[in-house]
Write an enzyme that holds these catalytic residues in place. Structure first.
Site, PDB file in Angstrom:
ATOM      1  N   LYS A  35       0.835  -1.203   0.000  1.00 45.15           N
ATOM      2  CA  LYS A  35       0.000   0.000   0.000  1.00 45.15           C
ATOM      3  C   LYS A  35       0.869   1.252   0.000  1.00 45.15           C
ATOM      4  CE  LYS A  35      -0.407   0.021   5.042  1.00 45.15           C
ATOM      5  NZ  LYS A  35      -1.313   0.053   6.199  1.00 45.15           N
ATOM      6  N   ARG A 129     -10.206   0.719  15.668  1.00 41.97           N
ATOM      7  CA  ARG A 129     -10.456   1.526  14.477  1.00 41.97           C
ATOM      8  C   ARG A 129     -11.563   0.875  13.657  1.00 41.97           C
ATOM      9  NH1 ARG A 129      -4.597   2.369  11.762  1.00 41.97           N
ATOM     10  NH2 ARG A 129      -5.034   0.154  11.404  1.00 41.97           N
ATOM     11  N   TYR A 257      16.311  29.817   7.534  1.00 41.32           N
ATOM     12  CA  TYR A 257      15.160  30.548   8.040  1.00 41.32           C
ATOM     13  C   TYR A 257      15.137  30.544   9.573  1.00 41.32           C
ATOM     14  CZ  TYR A 257      13.151  30.500   3.326  1.00 41.32           C
ATOM     15  OH  TYR A 257      12.927  30.690   1.986  1.00 41.32           O
ATOM     16  N   MET A 305      12.492  24.264   1.636  1.00 36.70           N
ATOM     17  CA  MET A 305      11.706  23.476   0.696  1.00 36.70           C
ATOM     18  C   MET A 305      12.591  22.726  -0.289  1.00 36.70           C
ATOM     19  SD  MET A 305       8.697  24.661  -1.941  1.00 36.70           S
ATOM     20  CE  MET A 305       7.585  25.158  -0.644  1.00 36.70           C
TER      21      MET A 305
END
Length: 368
Positions: A35, A129, A257, A305
């Site tokens: 998956k 779940r 940053y 990024m």
């Protein structure tokens, strides 16, 4: 020239890990969980590479099963979340998919269909779940019996999922196993499937008829505080890039940053062409390891990024164009994940589409 950031996928390592899962499964058979795009490795390539050894694949949803069929593979595919709409039942029949039924609505869809596929029933043993509690199973199995007695579909067996198999010190898995065994005891002919990757490494854990190895196939660890190599697994994905720039920082110079890191002494710094836009975790802060030419270095400052910075003190001869391993054989993905406050699963599945996957290790002839 293309950007140097790539994910190298070693299909031989993938097959090694599947064989290790099959060995650890003992008398159980191992269905390969592919998956989430083969945990970020490419579902079609992963399935083709395993096709010569695997009887069943397991996926989360119909879309993933369709990709396997479009790749030309005819192994049975188990839908771990079952079907999401009534019309999906017919698709399961047509394509040879086995849905896991976990709620009354899905049972109703089976009953309403003209044809019914082979299917599994999920037991909620404590994960809370999906699935039926033990007290609900007699009524569920009465509905199942009504279908099968009418020659519609085939009931295969029961599955459950463990909540804390990765922690060997917790007894949750033992209690879930007992609950599951007691719940399904009235139907001794049923196949049983309980074993996620972590369950393969638990001493004396029964895996019954079918285990479901997932993350271990890709070389990452399912066990808390362990790396895949410690468990005999080989890393399948190597995320790598290159140094694009090298410069000296003066004492007091900040990097990145937010100015979260400042040089305390003259420091040689490198910039690597990879960032959170590629799936590298933004929260992997100062001190997270990488490797350049086999030498360990550490990240400094915030991940951007499209790039990140590394302290080149540990690789004094590094220069622009040198290969940088973000994770792989030299830097386990599990170690990077710990620095980022997450798990290897998230890092592998999070590598974005702009990162090319480059495969090595021949795919077997699947006959298609």
């Amino acid at each position: 020239m293309p950007r140097p950031t790539v994910a190298r996928v070693d299909l031989d390592a993938l097959r090694h890990n599947y064989r290790e899962a099959a060995r650890l499964a003992g008398h159980a058979r191992a269905m390969a969980v592919v998956k989430a795009d083969g945990y970020g490795h490419g579902i079609a390539a992963v399935a083709k590479a395993l096709a010569g050894e695997v009887e069943r694949f397991a996926v989360a949803c119909l879309e993933e099963a369709l990709t396997i069929r479009e790749a030309g593979l005819d192994q049975t595919v188990v839908l771990l979340q079952g079907v999401h709409a009534a019309e999906d039942v017919a698709t399961c029949v047509r394509l040879g998919l086995e849905p896991v039924i976990h709620c009354e609505r899905q049972l109703d869809w089976l009953a309403a269909g003209n044809e019914v596929p082979a299917f599994w029933i999920k037991v909620n043993s404590g994960m809370n779940r999906l699935g039926f509690r033990a007290a609900e199973l007699p009524a569920v199995m009465a509905s199942v019996r009504a279908l099968t007695d009418a020659g519609r579909g085939a009931f295969l067996g029961f599955v459950t999922h463990f909540a804390a198999a990765d922690d060997p010190d917790r007894k949750t898995t033992e209690s879930q196993t007992r609950y599951f065994q007691d719940a399904v005891a009235p139907w001794p002919e049923a196949l049983l499937s309980v074993g996620n990757s972590a369950a393969h490494f638990r001493v004396d854990q029964p895996l019954f008829d079918w285990s479901r190895p997932g993350i271990m196939l890709y070389g990452a660890s399912p066990m808390a505080e362990r790396c895949g190599a410690e468990l005999g697994l080989k890393p399948v994905m190597t995320l790598e890039s290159e140094l694009t720039a090298v410069r000296w920082l003066n004492p007091g110079d900040a990097v990145g940053y937010g100015e979260t890191w400042r040089a305390e002494q003259p420091t040689r710094m490198g910039i690597v062409a990879v960032g959170y836009g590629d799936g590298y975790p933004r929260h992997a802060g100062t001190g997270t390891p990488a490797a350049i030419n086999g030498q360990r270095v550490r990240l400094i400052g915030r991940v951007s990024m499209d790039m990140l910075a590394v302290d080149l003190t540990g690789a004094p001869n590094a220069s622009p164009g040198d290969r940088v391993e973000l994770w792989g054989a030299e830097v386990p993905v599990d170690e990077v994940a710990r620095h980022a406050g997450t798990i290897g699963y998230e890092l592998l599945t999070g590598v974005t589409a702009r990162v090319p996957r480059i495969y090595s290790g021949a795919e077997p002839d699947t006959g298609h």
